[in-house]
Structure formats: C-alpha cells, structure tokens
Design an enzyme around this catalytic site. Sequence first.
Site, short mmCIF file in Angstrom:
data_model
loop_
_atom_site.label_atom_id
_atom_site.label_comp_id
_atom_site.label_asym_id
_atom_site.label_seq_id
_atom_site.Cartn_x
_atom_site.Cartn_y
_atom_site.Cartn_z
N CYS A 1 4.61 -9.15 9.70
CA CYS A 1 4.89 -7.81 10.22
C CYS A 1 4.33 -7.68 11.64
O CYS A 1 4.87 -8.27 12.57
CB CYS A 1 4.34 -6.75 9.27
SG CYS A 1 5.08 -5.11 9.52
N HIS B 1 7.07 -8.46 4.37
CA HIS B 1 5.79 -8.76 3.73
C HIS B 1 6.01 -9.71 2.55
O HIS B 1 6.18 -9.26 1.41
CB HIS B 1 5.13 -7.48 3.23
CG HIS B 1 4.60 -6.60 4.30
ND1 HIS B 1 3.26 -6.55 4.63
CD2 HIS B 1 5.23 -5.73 5.14
CE1 HIS B 1 3.08 -5.69 5.63
NE2 HIS B 1 4.26 -5.18 5.95
N GLU C 1 3.93 -11.48 0.97
CA GLU C 1 2.81 -11.48 0.01
C GLU C 1 3.06 -10.57 -1.18
O GLU C 1 2.53 -10.80 -2.27
CB GLU C 1 1.51 -11.08 0.72
CG GLU C 1 1.40 -9.64 1.16
CD GLU C 1 1.98 -9.34 2.54
OE1 GLU C 1 1.62 -8.30 3.13
OE2 GLU C 1 2.80 -10.15 3.02
#
Length: 530
Positions: free
Chosen positions: A382, A507, A509
Amino acid sequence: MSTKYVFVTGGVASSLGKGIIASSLAKLLQARGYKVANQKLDPYINIDPGTLNPYEHGECYVTDDGAETDLDLGHYERFTGCPTSQANNITTGRIYQNVINKERRGDYLGKTVQIVPHITDEIKRNIKLLGNKGEYDVVITEIGGTVGDIESLPFIEAVRQLRWELGEKSVLIHLTLVPFLSASGELKTKPTQHSVKALLEIGVQPDVLVLRTEHELNSDLRRKVALFCNVAPKAVIQSIDVSTIYEVPIKMREEKLDEIVLEQLGLPLNSEPDLESWKKFLYKLKNYSKEVRIGLVGKYVELHDAYKSIVEAFIHAGAVNDCKVNIEWVHSEELNEQNAADCLKNLHGILVAPGFGHRGISGKLVAIRYARENNIPFLGICLGMQCAVIEFARHVLNLADANSSEMEQTPHPVIDLMDSQLNVTEKGGTMRLGAYKCELTEGSKAYEAYGQKEIQERHRHRYEFNSKYREDFEKAGMITTGINPESGLTEIVEIPAHKWFVGVQFHPEYKSTVIKPHPLFVSFIKACLS
C-alpha cells in the site's frame, strides 16, 4: 438443523485472548465437520475502527466486502479459512446509529426510545444475522471488553435476553485470569469468582469457564472454581501460556472444549476432529532448518499489533519455506541516510509497511533506496508501494521533487488522489475498500508467485499510482505488472533487474491463513533465503 449460538465473554483483565479461544473453538468444530461462523461485538462508539489510530486498537482488518473491522476477524479467517464480512463485526456506534436512523424515520411510532428494549433488540438482530442465513450450524459471538465495563452492559443484557429466548440452543464461555502470586507461590481464583459474580448480577450464568494461567491448574483448584461459579468441574478449562497462538486449538482439544460445547448444545460429536494439516503446520513452525531476518519498516512499530496480519503472514510463509522469520522492527522516523547502513546491513529482506500521512515517510524512502541499490529483496504494501514509486522517481527518473499529493503539493504527483475520491469529505468507510480484481503480467515475479493470470486482493487506500508517468517509469526499469481490468489502476510494480522488488497497492497479508499461506509472502521469503 437450526443454528446454535456460543457467546464468549471476558473478565478480570483485557487482552486475555478471547479472539484466540473463539477462533480455536471454531477450528475444532470445523474439523468435526460443522459449519461455523465467528462474530465480534465491539463496545466502542466508533462506527468501525477505520478512523482509529493503530496505537488505539491495533491494525484495522478489511474484509472482501469492504468492511473495516476489528483485528480479531483476522484471527477468525487465519484459523478457519472462512472469509468474514460486515455482519461479522458490530460496534456500539453502529448499533446506536441504526436505532437513531430508525427513530428519525418514525419506525418506533412515537415510543420513547430506550436501551431496553430498542438498543438490545438491535444487538440481538445483528447477532442473529449470520444464523438467519441458514448457512451455519454454530455461530460463535465474541463480546469485546471486560465484564463490568459500562460500555459492555447493553451487549451482556442482549445476550441474557437472547439466551432466554433460545433456550438450549446456546452456550456461554467466560474467559478469566487466574494470576500467580510469586510471593506466596499460589494461583488465585478470587478474581475469577468476582468476575462470575458480576455476570450473575446481570442475570447471566456461564456454562464453561476458560482460565488463562501461567501454571498448570490441579483438580482441586478446578473443583473449587466449579463450586463457587455454578459450573460442572469438567467445564472448567485451562488455557495455559504457549509459545504460539497456533498451539491453542490443540490445547483446547486436549481440554475437550469442543466436546463440552457440543454436549451442552445437544449436537453429536460425529468423528474425531481432523487436525492433521494443522499439526503438520505446527511441526514445520517449530522444526525449521533456516532463519531469515526481515526488516519491517513502519511508524507504529512500538505496537506490534498495528501490523498483526503482516506478522502472521510471515509466520505462515516461514513454515512453508522451512525457516523461522525473525522480524527486525525498524522505526521509519528514526531511519535516515546516515544510519541506514548500520540499521539495515544485516537484513535478508525489507518490507515497508502500509500507513497514512507524511510522518515517517523519509525513513521509508531511505529503506527502499537501500534495498534497491543493494539488491536486497523488497516488498512494499500500500503506502510502502507508493513510497517505492516516489523513491524511484526521485533517484532514477531524477524528479527530485516527486511526491504523493497526500503529502504535499508537488509538480510531479507520481502518486495522486483517485478520481473516485475527489469529492469525498467524510473519512469513515469512504476509501477504496474490499476485494478487487487484478490481472498479472506473465513472467513477472507476481505471476510466478500466484501461478495464475487473474487474482483478487483487498484494498484500503485513497491514493494511487499516477498512470501519466507509467511510460517514463517503464523505460527507466520499474514496470507495472498488475492492473485492475475495470479501472486500469496500477496494482503492482516491479523492478525486473532487481533480485526481488515488488510493490503492491493492495494488502496481501489479509488473505494469508495457516492452511493457505499468501503466495507473495511465500515468494518473498524464498527470495530472502536465496
């Protein structure tokens, strides 16, 4: 079969791990073949954690449908592999907003609007949203905060009413702390007794007690707690400290938490829970042959929960690569050109974390330049990807004043506000949120990692790579390798000449789980090992 409900409350102290217990129970029931959903009720008045500083509440987790939620939903997904949604996280703010909106519309027909029944009815309606879908056998609802908190009272009252209405369709698990007094060498149960007493005063009787402890609880202590708290001795469960949260489902299975809950819900045990893949992951996690040091560069590093999903994604990716990932926490405000070499020289890889605002940006740019010029594997997420673009523009394209328009007015806004954000004035829930498609360039590092042409990843941002500069970047060696097919927005940038240099606008993750580690993290760690 109608949906059954499990409620998880906490007492004595906060941060005892209600989310981990709820996730572990969900995993065990899922491993027995039941369809399970987790839900979090948060007592704060914010509509969602989207506008909260990470220091206040840890990371803000984002779901596929674009809900900004509590970080416990990340645990739910990592443990069960089941995606969550807006219905899985309810705050006091949203409850009151819904009730006030109804009052303004005249839905209550002139009645005096009160906490009971109007607020509690709205809480009950939200709790039953998932169960009413008919998709789940069991819904596990975790209630944030600690019993006795003023802000939690309406939630506990709603649970009291709901349990009365549901009859035998519900179980309440109460998680408390049994502290160890080193001076006397004793475990003390009095705090647990007082916590259960506070629940009883509200009219709620727990069915199961999970006792957080640093030391083994003997049978005498368990019987004592059972006697004073009106629960069966076998329903007094020990949750002892472990080296990793991923051991907790195994520990809860040893304590037979799943059997006790199913018995009280009147559900058959079916077969033994299938935990083979989980146990294999745990074995790899503990029996590694290699280690890597990854620098996580961010401005909230004092609170590791601000980057919770990233930390867990590293754990998952490390197990796949037969290695332990040691995170070196690098504060971006303290990093500069003078100390960069000393701070970063012993790292095998560098990740520049997401965030908002100009604070700490200069340190992130320094870290990215060091990774680029020294051929160290790099992953930017990001804002980390946006900083990689800014750094490249300044030091390769020689646009010395290149920047993001989020930071300052600049003649070279290589990162600029998205067109859809131009007229947005409210902060909460107005970013580009949730899952969007991305088409990958064959032969790129991203394509090699994912092994497919089209992916979907979750976003949380207002600014984007300025496509006016794309041709200049590609001529200089930073190429776009991921594009949103509908909008044409740049999702991924890479430097092919570099060992492994990838920046992503999304993102990754958020989608890493125990059973399905995220491919980008797996590929990044593999590059760091080589």
